[in-house]
Design a protein around this motif. Structure first.
Motif, PDB file in Angstrom:
ATOM      1  N   TRP A   4       0.842  -1.197   0.000  1.00 47.61           N
ATOM      2  CA  TRP A   4       0.000   0.000   0.000  1.00 47.61           C
ATOM      3  C   TRP A   4       0.880   1.251   0.000  1.00 47.61           C
ATOM      4  O   TRP A   4       1.811   1.359   0.802  1.00 47.61           O
ATOM      5  N   ASN A   8       0.097  11.245   3.557  1.00 44.11           N
ATOM      6  CA  ASN A   8      -0.545  12.031   4.606  1.00 44.11           C
ATOM      7  C   ASN A   8      -1.169  13.284   4.007  1.00 44.11           C
ATOM      8  O   ASN A   8      -0.460  14.132   3.466  1.00 44.11           O
ATOM      9  N   ALA A  13      -4.688  12.656   8.902  1.00 42.17           N
ATOM     10  CA  ALA A  13      -5.591  12.071   7.898  1.00 42.17           C
ATOM     11  C   ALA A  13      -4.724  11.578   6.749  1.00 42.17           C
ATOM     12  O   ALA A  13      -3.819  12.289   6.297  1.00 42.17           O
ATOM     13  N   LYS A  14      -4.979  10.359   6.306  1.00 42.83           N
ATOM     14  CA  LYS A  14      -4.129   9.838   5.235  1.00 42.83           C
ATOM     15  C   LYS A  14      -4.925   9.027   4.219  1.00 42.83           C
ATOM     16  O   LYS A  14      -6.006   8.511   4.509  1.00 42.83           O
ATOM     17  N   PHE A  15      -4.360   8.944   3.039  1.00 45.03           N
ATOM     18  CA  PHE A  15      -5.012   8.298   1.906  1.00 45.03           C
ATOM     19  C   PHE A  15      -4.069   7.222   1.390  1.00 45.03           C
ATOM     20  O   PHE A  15      -2.865   7.463   1.251  1.00 45.03           O
ATOM     21  N   SER A  16      -4.619   6.040   1.118  1.00 42.32           N
ATOM     22  CA  SER A  16      -3.774   4.911   0.715  1.00 42.32           C
ATOM     23  C   SER A  16      -4.297   4.252  -0.557  1.00 42.32           C
ATOM     24  O   SER A  16      -5.504   4.128  -0.753  1.00 42.32           O
ATOM     25  N   ILE A  17      -3.361   3.839  -1.369  1.00 42.55           N
ATOM     26  CA  ILE A  17      -3.683   3.189  -2.639  1.00 42.55           C
ATOM     27  C   ILE A  17      -2.982   1.834  -2.680  1.00 42.55           C
ATOM     28  O   ILE A  17      -1.776   1.747  -2.434  1.00 42.55           O
ATOM     29  N   LYS A  18      -3.735   0.806  -2.996  1.00 43.16           N
ATOM     30  CA  LYS A  18      -3.125  -0.517  -3.115  1.00 43.16           C
ATOM     31  C   LYS A  18      -2.286  -0.538  -4.395  1.00 43.16           C
ATOM     32  O   LYS A  18      -2.747  -0.142  -5.470  1.00 43.16           O
ATOM     33  N   GLU A  40      -6.577   0.571  -9.128  1.00 40.86           N
ATOM     34  CA  GLU A  40      -7.606   1.598  -8.988  1.00 40.86           C
ATOM     35  C   GLU A  40      -7.301   2.832  -9.834  1.00 40.86           C
ATOM     36  O   GLU A  40      -8.188   3.414 -10.434  1.00 40.86           O
TER      37      GLU A  40
END
Lengths: 285, 285
Positions: A4, A8, A13-18, A40
């Motif tokens: 992943w 940040n 708050a953080k956003f994750s992409i596989k 994605e």
């Protein structure tokens, strides 16, 4: 296994992409560059751990940074692009036959080299004969120009690292000088939502407002940027982006776009109250 | 230690919020309810692991679900609200003195009880004397009404779990029947960006379009919802939300709002090309 990528968007708050795999990792004199493959978002690349473009949503950013000024003044002939190493901004610009010359100044040649390899669609306009590529400091480049460009697009990183100088008073002052008397300055203008971005937005607006009689901000939905609520600045010496839009004229060009249309053009300058308040606080400081 | 709440926005993209502590966790007959305290978003609550509201950005959702229909037809007197257990929609509605009656139908009493305890600002309108609270199935409730409401607001969860029935043909047909001949239906309309949300958006639009001569969609920046790009549906038997807006009349009410204004009202109906395409594909199926 699962891999992943995480960014940040604020400290908390953080956003994750596989990620399927990492395609590239390198370090230039200026920053760290990584390229990833994901299901994605398709391929995406990051500079110092911040997403720059993804194949899935880069059309939104590039539509909105280019077509808004071009539809406002279709007589634009000479364009300066600062940053924009992924090539997407130039790809959209070269669709306009009316443009005669595009100077693109990217400080980091490695970004362009890496993007040419992994993002052929994004970089497809860079070999257009009207495009001149300079691997130099945009801040210095623009300081040497007077009354030369009809449009300057600042397609920079955030105001940390190599992008920092592109948010300073002296830079905006030099842009003003480098523009013709009908000149337009468009810049990526950060986000109103998270505090750090909000501060950068306010600073940019405050400084641009000092030099340009028209200094507006417009908003765009960019899902892979912090909060998804992103802003661009539209500054000019004479054009009003809404009043001076001739929608029929732009539509007659027949350009196909994924996000931009002339209704969005007018609509994107309408801002939520909390954003308007932040901007007016910035200029009254 | 660090405690992070994580929500999957798609199978391969997720959003995480640093949590100070979990304030509540419970299970009703319908769903799991959790309340968290965070620095970035203040308190927030989730249903079955999806963020419903956060103290930081709930004003955006509630401004846009309420003031758009109310500004379109200020003569609205009778309102039906379905779902909306956090109370925010009713809080905005009770600001209109012109409204005579608000029926709110929430299937899950526990949501209201929990929100009354943890979100006093959000639930502050629920004790207004014009508000009638029903803890019932909204689908059944609306099926028994004919020509009764000027406005129906569907403030539901996503079309899985208890919210599923609120996205069906029979539900929209019953809403049409329950509305007066000047009636307006506004519903939360999912997001255009990630595939699962996109499909839900298309289905909702297709079905609403079957029953209402006016069936439009408007967009809002809601940072804590998937992609940050959220949509609402505006359907009606006669009113056009843009043409029929009397901005001066709404502005004369003097309501202070954090997001909504009458410029945003007109602007939010301008949609990006890719969203317009998804919507027109939905109705041509």
């Amino acid at each position: 296994m699962e891999l992943w990528y995480t960014e940040n968007h604020s400290k908390e708050a953080k956003f994750s992409i596989k990620v399927e795999k990492q395609l590239y990792s390198g370090k230039s004199d200026f920053q760290r560059i990584d390229v990833f493959e994901s299901n994605e978002f398709g391929k995406f690349f990051t500079l110092d751990g911040l997403v720059m473009i993804t194949e899935k949503d880069e059309f939104i950013y590039h539509d909105m940074i280019v077509h808004v000024p071009m539809a406002t003044n279709p007589a634009i002939k000479k364009v300066l692009v600062i940053g924009a190493g992924d090539g997407g901004t130039v790809r959209e610009l070269v669709r306009y036959e009316s443009i005669e010359k595009i100077d693109m100044v990217e400080i980091d040649q490695l970004v362009v080299d890496v993007c040419r390899e992994y993002f052929p669609h994004s970089t497809s306009g860079l070999d257009d004969e009207r495009v001149n590529l300079y691997f130099e400091d945009g801040l210095k480049f623009v300081s040497e120009k007077v009354n030369e460009y009809d449009l300057i697009i600042v397609d920079s990183t955030d105001p940390i690292g190599p992008g920092e100088g592109l948010f300073t008073r002296v830079f905006y002052e030099n842009c003003h000088k480098a523009l013709t008397d009908k000149g337009i300055l468009v810049n990526q203008h950060e986000s109103p939502f998270y505090e750090e971005y909000q501060k950068a937005m306010q600073r940019a607006h405050q400084r641009i407002h000092e030099f340009f009689p028209v200094a507006k901000v417009y908003q765009v939905h960019i899902p892979t940027y912090a909060s998804g609520h992103w802003l661009f600045g539209f500054a000019s010496k004479s054009f009003d982006p809404v009043k001076d839009l001739d929608a029929d004229r732009w539509n007659a060009l027949g350009l196909e776009t994924g996000y931009y249309n002339t209704e969005i053009h007018k609509a994107c300058f309408a801002l939520p109250n909390y954003v308007k308040k932040l901007l007016s606080e910035a200029v009254s400081k």
